[in-house]
Motif scaffolding. Structure first.
Motif, PDB file in Angstrom:
ATOM      1  N   ARG A   1       0.905  -1.154  -0.085  1.00 63.45           N
ATOM      2  CA  ARG A   1       0.249  -0.236   0.137  1.00 63.45           C
ATOM      3  C   ARG A   1       0.946   1.497   0.322  1.00 63.45           C
ATOM      4  O   ARG A   1       0.866   2.141  -0.905  1.00 63.45           O
ATOM      5  N   THR A   2       1.821   1.496   0.973  1.00 66.18           N
ATOM      6  CA  THR A   2       2.826   2.905   0.896  1.00 66.18           C
ATOM      7  C   THR A   2       3.619   2.564  -0.749  1.00 66.18           C
ATOM      8  O   THR A   2       3.958   3.860  -1.250  1.00 66.18           O
ATOM      9  N   LEU A   3       4.316   1.572  -1.072  1.00 68.15           N
ATOM     10  CA  LEU A   3       4.507   1.668  -3.115  1.00 68.15           C
ATOM     11  C   LEU A   3       3.471   2.152  -3.354  1.00 68.15           C
ATOM     12  O   LEU A   3       4.009   3.320  -4.474  1.00 68.15           O
ATOM     13  N   ALA A   4       2.188   1.717  -3.926  1.00 68.24           N
ATOM     14  CA  ALA A   4       1.714   2.155  -3.949  1.00 68.24           C
ATOM     15  C   ALA A   4       1.153   3.893  -4.222  1.00 68.24           C
ATOM     16  O   ALA A   4       0.803   4.124  -5.320  1.00 68.24           O
ATOM     17  N   ARG A   5       1.306   4.367  -2.808  1.00 68.24           N
ATOM     18  CA  ARG A   5       0.866   5.321  -2.529  1.00 68.24           C
ATOM     19  C   ARG A   5       2.375   6.081  -3.079  1.00 68.24           C
ATOM     20  O   ARG A   5       1.368   7.302  -2.999  1.00 68.24           O
ATOM     21  N   GLY A   6       3.428   6.110  -2.993  1.00 74.91           N
ATOM     22  CA  GLY A   6       4.878   6.901  -3.219  1.00 74.91           C
ATOM     23  C   GLY A   6       4.674   6.741  -4.867  1.00 74.91           C
ATOM     24  O   GLY A   6       4.780   8.181  -5.405  1.00 74.91           O
TER      25      GLY A   6
END
Length: 117
Positions: free
Chosen positions: A98-103
């Motif tokens: 989820r963090t990778l997708a947001r970044g």
């Protein structure tokens, strides 16, 4: 339910018995105003009282009974690179995805913004 779930995202649900519902779970509720996918703020299975609220909501939703809770969100689809992957809401792998997708989404906005400038 932004920021946890944004408009248009695919969410995976599972049915859940009332005894296993916990504060913080994201639940699908069928209430008087239709369907809503909100976070559980109060789960009192003994009194059959459950209260939800959207992550950016300032007020609690009206209380519902266990019979009105259709399921619990367990994961959502996120885009990492060109692939759509399933990111669970619990666990470190899901949090990383989820963090990778947001970044990635934020970086895309920056790149597009600099091209327009």
């Amino acid at each position: 339910m932004s920021p946890a779930i944004r408009d248009g995202e695919v969410v995976y649900m599972k049915p859940s018995p009332g005894e296993t519902l916990h504060r913080g779970d994201i639940v699908l509720v069928k209430g008087d105003r239709g369907f809503r996918l909100h976070r559980l703020i109060l789960a009192d299975a003994c009194r059959d009282v459950f209260i939800t609220r959207g992550d950016r909501g300032l007020q609690d939703d009206p209380a519902v009974r266990r019979a009105q809770i259709l399921g619990v969100a367990v994961a959502k689809e996120v885009r990492v690179g060109r692939a759509a992957v399933t990111a669970r809401f619990k666990g470190s792998r899901g949090k990383l995805l989820r963090t990778l997708a947001r970044g990635q989404a934020a970086l895309r906005k920056v790149v597009v913004g600099t091209r327009l400038w």
